[in-house]
Design an enzyme around this catalytic site. Structure first.
Site, mmCIF file in Angstrom:
data_model
loop_
_atom_site.group_PDB
_atom_site.id
_atom_site.type_symbol
_atom_site.label_atom_id
_atom_site.label_comp_id
_atom_site.label_asym_id
_atom_site.label_seq_id
_atom_site.Cartn_x
_atom_site.Cartn_y
_atom_site.Cartn_z
ATOM 1 N N ASP A 247 -3.307 -1.399 10.385
ATOM 2 C CA ASP A 247 -3.221 -1.369 8.610
ATOM 3 C C ASP A 247 -4.135 -2.370 8.016
ATOM 4 O OD1 ASP A 247 -2.119 1.071 8.037
ATOM 5 O OD2 ASP A 247 -0.218 0.319 7.719
ATOM 6 N N LYS B 5 0.755 -1.405 -0.055
ATOM 7 C CA LYS B 5 -0.160 0.057 -0.009
ATOM 8 C C LYS B 5 0.789 1.425 0.091
ATOM 9 C CE LYS B 5 0.742 1.183 4.455
ATOM 10 N NZ LYS B 5 1.415 2.454 5.318
HETATM 11 C C1 CDM Z 1 1.744 4.564 9.714
HETATM 12 C C2 CDM Z 1 0.477 3.540 9.013
HETATM 13 O O1 CDM Z 1 1.328 2.619 8.203
HETATM 14 C C3 CDM Z 1 -0.294 4.209 8.158
HETATM 15 O O2 CDM Z 1 -0.868 3.424 7.068
HETATM 16 C C4 CDM Z 1 -0.314 2.728 10.098
HETATM 17 O O3 CDM Z 1 -1.113 3.749 11.000
HETATM 18 C C5 CDM Z 1 0.711 1.865 10.789
HETATM 19 O O4 CDM Z 1 -0.091 0.703 10.937
HETATM 20 P P1 CDM Z 1 0.520 -0.731 11.575
HETATM 21 O O5 CDM Z 1 1.833 -0.646 11.357
HETATM 22 O O6 CDM Z 1 -0.538 -1.674 11.215
HETATM 23 O O7 CDM Z 1 0.302 -0.281 13.034
HETATM 24 P P2 CDM Z 1 0.412 -1.519 14.338
HETATM 25 O O8 CDM Z 1 1.075 -2.429 14.164
HETATM 26 O O9 CDM Z 1 -1.017 -1.347 15.038
HETATM 27 O O10 CDM Z 1 1.044 -0.046 15.462
HETATM 28 C C6 CDM Z 1 2.515 -0.008 15.442
HETATM 29 C C7 CDM Z 1 2.840 1.255 16.250
HETATM 30 O O11 CDM Z 1 2.406 2.328 15.531
HETATM 31 C C8 CDM Z 1 1.493 3.217 16.469
HETATM 32 N N1 CDM Z 1 0.149 3.566 15.949
HETATM 33 C C9 CDM Z 1 -0.311 2.843 14.873
HETATM 34 C C10 CDM Z 1 -1.492 3.211 14.179
HETATM 35 C C11 CDM Z 1 -2.023 4.703 14.496
HETATM 36 N N2 CDM Z 1 -2.937 5.037 14.267
HETATM 37 N N3 CDM Z 1 -1.599 5.038 15.766
HETATM 38 C C12 CDM Z 1 -0.343 4.635 16.294
HETATM 39 O O12 CDM Z 1 -0.062 5.399 17.343
HETATM 40 C C13 CDM Z 1 1.093 1.914 17.751
HETATM 41 O O13 CDM Z 1 0.829 2.738 18.982
HETATM 42 C C14 CDM Z 1 2.521 1.130 17.417
HETATM 43 O O14 CDM Z 1 3.306 1.575 18.214
HETATM 44 N N1 ATP Z 2 5.193 -11.579 7.738
HETATM 45 C C1 ATP Z 2 6.003 -10.340 8.043
HETATM 46 N N2 ATP Z 2 6.483 -9.515 7.252
HETATM 47 C C2 ATP Z 2 7.023 -8.468 7.616
HETATM 48 N N3 ATP Z 2 7.327 -7.893 8.694
HETATM 49 C C3 ATP Z 2 6.863 -8.766 9.817
HETATM 50 C C4 ATP Z 2 6.108 -10.203 9.533
HETATM 51 N N4 ATP Z 2 5.698 -10.499 10.646
HETATM 52 C C5 ATP Z 2 6.053 -9.682 11.627
HETATM 53 N N5 ATP Z 2 6.789 -8.672 11.128
HETATM 54 C C6 ATP Z 2 7.177 -7.565 11.927
HETATM 55 O O1 ATP Z 2 6.611 -6.414 11.486
HETATM 56 C C7 ATP Z 2 7.325 -5.145 11.447
HETATM 57 C C8 ATP Z 2 6.698 -3.915 10.489
HETATM 58 O O2 ATP Z 2 6.575 -4.873 9.087
HETATM 59 P P1 ATP Z 2 6.079 -4.198 7.900
HETATM 60 O O3 ATP Z 2 6.939 -4.625 6.772
HETATM 61 O O4 ATP Z 2 4.717 -4.211 7.779
HETATM 62 O O5 ATP Z 2 6.328 -2.527 8.277
HETATM 63 P P2 ATP Z 2 5.962 -1.316 7.473
HETATM 64 O O6 ATP Z 2 5.915 -1.587 5.909
HETATM 65 O O7 ATP Z 2 6.605 -0.181 8.009
HETATM 66 O O8 ATP Z 2 4.426 -1.283 7.962
HETATM 67 P P3 ATP Z 2 3.471 -0.137 8.321
HETATM 68 O O9 ATP Z 2 3.598 0.858 7.084
HETATM 69 O O10 ATP Z 2 2.138 -0.750 8.362
HETATM 70 O O11 ATP Z 2 3.947 0.594 9.456
HETATM 71 C C9 ATP Z 2 8.735 -5.735 10.892
HETATM 72 O O12 ATP Z 2 9.792 -4.946 11.188
HETATM 73 C C10 ATP Z 2 8.599 -7.157 11.529
HETATM 74 O O13 ATP Z 2 9.515 -7.219 12.672
#
Ligand code: CDM
Ligand code: ATP
Length: 288
Positions: free
Chosen positions: A136, A11
């Site tokens: 997400d 995304k």
């Molecule tokens: C930044 C984005 O990627 C935008 O699409 C998302 O909001 C993040 O989504 P995500 O990685 O699925 O988030 P989570 O795994 O639920 O949370 C990761 C970290 O981000 C913080 N978090 C996430 C989403 C949100 N609306 N507020 C937050 O403060 C959570 O407290 C946590 O410490």
């Molecule tokens: N199947 C998986 N693929 C990727 N990361 C994973 C998985 N399972 C657990 N994780 C953990 O989740 C963390 C975040 O991964 P991800 O690749 O979704 O980050 P991101 O792209 O920054 O996502 P977002 O935009 O939702 O914050 C990684 O650092 C990893 O430790």
């Protein structure tokens, strides 16, 4: 054997506003999600015991922390499923890059096993399960480009024009939790309440991430030579948008060696959903 493969697409957050912080630490957001026709590849095989096995590119993530495994166990418990699965991951998306790879893997797992195990949960029920794994996950379950509010789980579907993106992954990792807990994060953008114009709006995490990660600042600057550049999520991936594949390819070809990147077109319907709808399981269940 009952087995099929699904993409777990990336995304992009075409804009990302932070409107406030809730008492539980999560942030109120307004963000525009689009899907890319590019992502991880997952293969699901039905098994006759309740064991969940995850193979392939799992790197150093312990099984119990892998979002694929967590999603499978969550669904299995919720539905009291007597089935299990072997799940193989081919990791294509940068981890922790802001393109939602882990969340997308979790969502594709919920969608696939709901079908494979014949759980018959609605998308709404799957999204309610999915949000327990990450903010997400619901957008990937919903499977349509959307304007999101709440913590990212309240979705209004939108139709966006198809575009080509060059996405660049700088050689620096950004922790989502670190950005969302940082005192300098801008958290007071007023709500748009539907008045959005994606091209004029930016990402509230960008100024802080640029300050903390010079490579992100450099990437955004470098991309500006080609088109207005933006960061997705909490970074570190940055992107530029074009009408044609050729323009996006041109940027990729000039990318400095120290950065990774890819090009992809946007889609209004998640490729995982398109693929899932084309899969018809036979009534007879066979195991591997
Ligand atoms: C930044 C984005 O990627 C935008 O699409 C998302 O909001 C993040 O989504 P995500 O990685 O699925 O988030 P989570 O795994 O639920 O949370 C990761 C970290 O981000 C913080 N978090 C996430 C989403 C949100 N609306 N507020 C937050 O403060 C959570 O407290 C946590 O410490
Ligand atoms: N199947 C998986 N693929 C990727 N990361 C994973 C998985 N399972 C657990 N994780 C953990 O989740 C963390 C975040 O991964 P991800 O690749 O979704 O980050 P991101 O792209 O920054 O996502 P977002 O935009 O939702 O914050 C990684 O650092 C990893 O430790």
């Amino acid at each position: 054997m009952t087995s099929f493969s699904l993409l777990a697409p990336a995304k992009l957050n075409l804009f990302l506003h932070i409107n406030g912080r809730r008492e539980d630490g999560y942030h109120e957001l307004e963000t525009l999600f689009t899907f890319l026709n590019y992502g991880d590849q997952l293969t699901f095989t039905l098994t006759e015991t309740t064991a969940i096995e995850v193979t392939g590119d799992t790197f150093a993530i312990p099984l119990k922390d892998n979002l694929i495994y967590k999603a499978a166990v969550l669904l299995q418990k919720h539905c009291n499923s007597v089935f299990g699965a072997k799940i193989n991951l081919t990791k294509i998306l940068p981890m922790g890059g802001g393109v939602g790879g882990g969340s997308s893997d979790a969502a594709s797992t919920l969608l696939a096993l709901n079908k494979l195990w014949r759980c018959q949960l609605s998308l709404q029920e799957l999204a309610q399960l999915g949000v327990q794994l990450g903010a997400d996950v619901p957008v990937f379950i919903n499977g349509k480009s959307a304007l999101a509010q709440g913590i990212g789980e309240k979705l209004v579907d939108v139709e966006l024009p198809q575009k080509w993106y060059c996405v660049v992954h700088p050689s620096e990792h950004v922790s989502t939790a670190k950005i969302f807990t940082h005192p300098d994060l801008k958290r007071d953008t007023p709500k748009l309440n539907g008045n959005w114009q994606q091209h004029t709006l930016g990402n509230d995490c960008e100024p802080l991430v640029k300050k903390l990660c010079p490579e992100v600042e450099k990437t955004l600057q470098w991309l500006l030579k080609y088109a207005p550049s933006k960061m997705t999520g909490t970074g570190s991936c940055c992107f530029v948008e074009f009408a044609t594949q050729k323009e996006a390819q041109h940027v990729l070809e000039n990318l400095p060696d120290s950065w990774d990147g890819f090009i992809a077109s946007s889609v209004n319907i998640s490729p995982a959903h398109t693929q899932l709808n084309a899969i018809h399981l036979s009534n007879e269940v066979t195991y591997k």
